[in-house]
Structures are given as C-alpha cells and as structure tokens.
Design a protein around this motif. Structure first.
Motif, mmCIF file in Angstrom:
data_model
loop_
_atom_site.group_PDB
_atom_site.id
_atom_site.type_symbol
_atom_site.label_atom_id
_atom_site.label_comp_id
_atom_site.label_asym_id
_atom_site.label_seq_id
_atom_site.Cartn_x
_atom_site.Cartn_y
_atom_site.Cartn_z
ATOM 1 N N SER A 113 0.822 -1.217 0.000
ATOM 2 C CA SER A 113 0.000 0.000 0.000
ATOM 3 C C SER A 113 0.855 1.266 0.000
ATOM 4 O O SER A 113 0.339 2.357 -0.273
ATOM 5 N N LEU A 114 2.155 1.131 0.281
ATOM 6 C CA LEU A 114 3.072 2.279 0.284
ATOM 7 C C LEU A 114 3.893 2.364 -0.997
ATOM 8 O O LEU A 114 4.698 3.296 -1.164
ATOM 9 N N ASN A 115 3.693 1.406 -1.907
ATOM 10 C CA ASN A 115 4.532 1.347 -3.108
ATOM 11 C C ASN A 115 4.436 2.597 -3.978
ATOM 12 O O ASN A 115 5.443 3.061 -4.531
ATOM 13 N N ALA A 116 3.246 3.147 -4.118
ATOM 14 C CA ALA A 116 3.081 4.316 -4.995
ATOM 15 C C ALA A 116 3.912 5.491 -4.495
ATOM 16 O O ALA A 116 4.532 6.222 -5.292
ATOM 17 N N LEU A 117 3.960 5.679 -3.187
ATOM 18 C CA LEU A 117 4.745 6.764 -2.608
ATOM 19 C C LEU A 117 6.242 6.483 -2.739
ATOM 20 O O LEU A 117 7.029 7.390 -3.024
ATOM 21 N N LEU A 118 6.633 5.241 -2.551
ATOM 22 C CA LEU A 118 8.050 4.877 -2.701
ATOM 23 C C LEU A 118 8.518 5.074 -4.141
ATOM 24 O O LEU A 118 9.645 5.523 -4.384
ATOM 25 N N LYS A 119 7.651 4.770 -5.106
ATOM 26 C CA LYS A 119 8.015 4.941 -6.510
ATOM 27 C C LYS A 119 8.209 6.416 -6.857
ATOM 28 O O LYS A 119 9.067 6.762 -7.675
ATOM 29 N N LEU A 120 7.439 7.292 -6.235
ATOM 30 C CA LEU A 120 7.620 8.720 -6.462
ATOM 31 C C LEU A 120 8.964 9.188 -5.929
ATOM 32 O O LEU A 120 9.639 10.024 -6.548
ATOM 33 N N LYS A 121 9.373 8.654 -4.791
ATOM 34 C CA LYS A 121 10.692 8.987 -4.246
ATOM 35 C C LYS A 121 11.795 8.531 -5.195
ATOM 36 O O LYS A 121 12.741 9.274 -5.476
ATOM 37 N N GLN A 122 11.667 7.319 -5.703
ATOM 38 C CA GLN A 122 12.661 6.798 -6.647
ATOM 39 C C GLN A 122 12.677 7.621 -7.931
ATOM 40 O O GLN A 122 13.742 7.893 -8.497
ATOM 41 N N ARG A 123 11.503 8.046 -8.388
ATOM 42 C CA ARG A 123 11.418 8.835 -9.614
ATOM 43 C C ARG A 123 12.109 10.195 -9.449
ATOM 44 O O ARG A 123 12.810 10.676 -10.340
ATOM 45 N N ALA A 124 11.914 10.803 -8.292
ATOM 46 C CA ALA A 124 12.553 12.097 -8.029
ATOM 47 C C ALA A 124 14.072 11.950 -7.992
ATOM 48 O O ALA A 124 14.807 12.797 -8.524
ATOM 49 N N ARG A 125 14.571 10.881 -7.380
ATOM 50 C CA ARG A 125 16.011 10.657 -7.315
ATOM 51 C C ARG A 125 16.580 10.384 -8.706
ATOM 52 O O ARG A 125 17.657 10.880 -9.045
ATOM 53 N N ARG A 126 15.874 9.590 -9.505
ATOM 54 C CA ARG A 126 16.345 9.318 -10.869
ATOM 55 C C ARG A 126 16.396 10.601 -11.695
ATOM 56 O O ARG A 126 17.305 10.791 -12.513
ATOM 57 N N LEU A 127 15.413 11.468 -11.488
ATOM 58 C CA LEU A 127 15.381 12.731 -12.220
ATOM 59 C C LEU A 127 16.606 13.573 -11.879
ATOM 60 O O LEU A 127 17.281 14.096 -12.777
ATOM 61 N N ALA A 128 16.905 13.706 -10.595
ATOM 62 C CA ALA A 128 18.079 14.484 -10.185
ATOM 63 C C ALA A 128 19.372 13.824 -10.656
ATOM 64 O O ALA A 128 20.295 14.505 -11.116
ATOM 65 N N ASP A 129 19.426 12.497 -10.582
ATOM 66 C CA ASP A 129 20.612 11.774 -11.036
ATOM 67 C C ASP A 129 20.828 11.923 -12.538
ATOM 68 O O ASP A 129 21.966 11.818 -13.013
ATOM 69 N N SER A 130 19.763 12.157 -13.289
ATOM 70 C CA SER A 130 19.879 12.220 -14.742
ATOM 71 C C SER A 130 20.619 13.460 -15.219
ATOM 72 O O SER A 130 21.107 13.505 -16.351
ATOM 73 N N VAL A 131 20.699 14.480 -14.356
ATOM 74 C CA VAL A 131 21.357 15.729 -14.772
ATOM 75 C C VAL A 131 22.526 16.126 -13.876
ATOM 76 O O VAL A 131 23.275 17.037 -14.221
ATOM 77 N N GLY A 132 22.678 15.475 -12.716
ATOM 78 C CA GLY A 132 23.732 15.879 -11.799
ATOM 79 C C GLY A 132 24.189 14.767 -10.892
ATOM 80 O O GLY A 132 23.889 13.589 -11.115
ATOM 81 N N PHE A 133 24.923 15.164 -9.845
ATOM 82 C CA PHE A 133 25.476 14.209 -8.891
ATOM 83 C C PHE A 133 25.242 14.725 -7.472
ATOM 84 O O PHE A 133 25.150 15.934 -7.242
ATOM 85 N N THR A 134 25.164 13.791 -6.511
ATOM 86 C CA THR A 134 24.960 14.183 -5.126
ATOM 87 C C THR A 134 26.117 15.051 -4.643
ATOM 88 O O THR A 134 27.287 14.761 -4.893
ATOM 89 N N PHE A 135 25.765 16.123 -3.944
ATOM 90 C CA PHE A 135 26.757 17.082 -3.454
ATOM 91 C C PHE A 135 26.087 17.987 -2.429
ATOM 92 O O PHE A 135 24.963 18.443 -2.643
#
Length: 330
Positions: free
Chosen positions: A56-78
């Motif tokens: 029941s929490l999967n939809a929210l977890l997928k949004l978190k993963q999507r946001a991280r993938r979006l940031a990773d697609s253009v930059g790096f953690t810093f």
C-alpha cells in the motif's frame, strides 16, 4: 587560469519523509516455549511488525525513486543534495513540481484508506492483530509522517579562500563522478555489444543508457575541458550506431571505428590520449588518426580483422586499467 564552476551549478535538495508502515515488536508478540509461536515472516521481520500491507506504500516509494532518478539524470549528489547545471534548474523544478502534486494525491489516498486497509491486513495476521492495532498511529499523527520538501539554491561562499576551496572541491568531485559514470556505462555497453564481435545492429532502446549519458554530459561538460572532447566522441558514436535502426548492420571499418570510440570512452588512459590528440590540431585530423589507430586501421586500409582484435582484453577494463588495445600512438 582557474575555471569558476560554482556560478554554473545549483544545488537542489529533495527530501522525502515516508512512514515505514511498521512498529517495534513487543515481548507479547513473541510466544516462546511449549505451544509458542512466532509471527509469520509476512507479518513481521527484523524486529518490526507490519501495521499495513507494505504494497500500500509502493506508490509513494516509486515517487521517491522517480525524483532521485530525475536528479541523477542531470547531476550528482553534493552538499546533501544534487549539483546540477544551473540552466537545467527550471526544467527540473517543473518536473519535481509534478512529482510533488502526485505525492500529495497519493498521500491523501493512503490516509483516506488507512484504517480500512490496515484492518484488512491485520485480519490476515491475527497473531499480531491486537498489538498492531494498539501501535497504530492516529490519522493526525500519521499525516506528519509523510512529507516532501524541495529546495534549490546557488552556492555563494563567504570570502575568496572559501570560494576557491569549494570551487576546487566541486570541480574535482563532479569531474571524478562524471568520468567514472562514463567509464561504467561505456564498459557495460562494450562488453554487451562489441566484445568478440565483428558486426553490430542496435535498437533505439538499447542505446538508451548512452543517449541519457550524452544528455548529462552536455549539461556538465563545462566542468573540465576534457568533457567537451568526450562529448564529441559520444556524438560520433551515437551517430554511427543510429545507422543500424533500419535493420542494417555496421561491419568492417565502420564497426571497428565505432568500437574504437567506445573503447576510448571506457578507458581513462585512452580518453586522455584522445584529448591530447584533439588538442594538437585545429581540424581534428590528429583525433581522427587516433581513432583509426585505436581501431587497428590506417587511414587508407580496410580490413576485416584489424590489429585491435588481437589484443581484446580478457577482463573488465575497470579492473585491468593498464590494458591498451593499440600500439602507442605517439
């Protein structure tokens, strides 16, 4: 002359707070001795009991993963966020705003169905039903356990020395991570598509990782002069490989020159040598000659079995970093 990269990046922070859906197991949940019984693995694990169905929490977890993938697609953690090109910030903020909207919708949906969903889950696991109901947070408490905060800012150190130090740090960090990612993706593509072959046909989908990497490289090529040259290599490689989208194969000279390009990308020593060659002539003739040398071809010869294949590496080049698939160019 030092390159000032601080003015060309922004830091974006994406902070998700998500309820785990679990609570600590109590002594009363574990009955030992004669007639004792442990909660099922589905209902409890690692000292935690599950108050709701984890799905029941999967939809929210997928949004978190999507946001991280979006940031990773253009930059790096810093700096506890992602360093991204400042000219990509409006685009990324717009996409994160869409994710935030979906997050609020999914959060509301979860809260509206929370008690009924939890009751249905606990009916399936009567061994923890009583203690789990007692441990469930109220709706008011639960609402505070879901949050998404998005912030962005420019880095503006106080003082010349602080600015120089942080500029050096961001340049070194992003250069290292970008080069390592280029090596990783190129090595995987080489091993899957080129190693041991003498012809190639690819699909648009199979080029996805290289296409995404080129997009990221274009945004961050200002970090160091080397990356502008590697961007040229990737442009050349993708142009050659896209010729096979109509079902045709590349073979012979075309194949081995394309293979040379991926080898340059996946080997730091070769990429440094390519940059030196590209810098040595304004018309890129030395860079072209270098590619042909890596391919085991001279500028006039066409061969089905270039010298390159005589020295194909037996190990991943990230492990055997001293391997060089060519006679010394210089």
């Amino acid at each position: 002359m030092q390159i000032n990269n601080l003015g060309r990046i922004a830091i974006i922070n994406v902070d998700f707070t998500l309820w785990s859906g679990q609570s600590k197991l109590e002594e009363s949940d574990v009955r030992l001795g004669e007639g004792g019984k442990l909660p099922s693995k589905e209902a409890a694990a690692l000292g935690q009991k599950k108050l709701v169905d984890p799905k029941s929490l999967n939809a929210l977890l997928k949004l978190k993963q999507r946001a991280r993938r979006l940031a990773d697609s253009v930059g790096f953690t810093f700096l506890n966020g992602w360093a991204i090109p400042i000219d990509r910030l409006p685009e990324i903020e717009d996409k994160l705003a869409v994710i935030r909207q979906e997050f609020e919708q999914e959060k509301l949906s979860f809260l509206n169905h929370y008690e009924a969903s939890s009751d249905a889950w606990l009916e399936q696991h009567p061994e923890i039903k009583a203690s789990a109901k007692a441990a469930r947070p109220t709706l008011a408490q639960l609402e505070r356990k879901f949050d998404l905060t998005i912030d962005s800012f420019k880095v503006d150190p106080v003082g010349e020395e602080a600015a120089k130090s942080l500029n050096d740090r961001v340049t070194q960090t992003l250069s290292h991570r970008l080069e390592s990612q280029i090596v990783d993706i190129a090595t995987k593509f080489y091993l899957e598509r080129f190693c041991g072959k003498n012809s190639l046909r690819v699909t648009n989908k199979s080029l996805g990782p290289l296409t995404a990497l080129l997009d990221k490289l274009r945004g961050l090529s200002f970090i160091a002069p080397k990356f502008a040259h590697l961007e040229d290599v990737m442009d050349d490689l993708l142009a050659r490989l896209s010729q096979t989208f109509n079902g045709q194969e590349i073979a012979g000279r075309e194949f081995y020159e394309a293979q040379a390009l991926i080898l340059i990308l996946q080997d730091k020593k070769l990429s440094d040598q390519y940059v030196d060659a590209a810098d040595s002539s304004a018309d890129k003739s030395q860079a072209t000659a270098f590619i042909q040398s890596v391919a085991g071809l001279d500028q006039n010869e066409v061969t089905d079995e270039p010298d390159l294949l005589l020295e194909t590496p037996t190990n991943d080049s990230r492990i055997n970093s001293d391997w060089t698939p060519m006679a010394s160019f210089f």
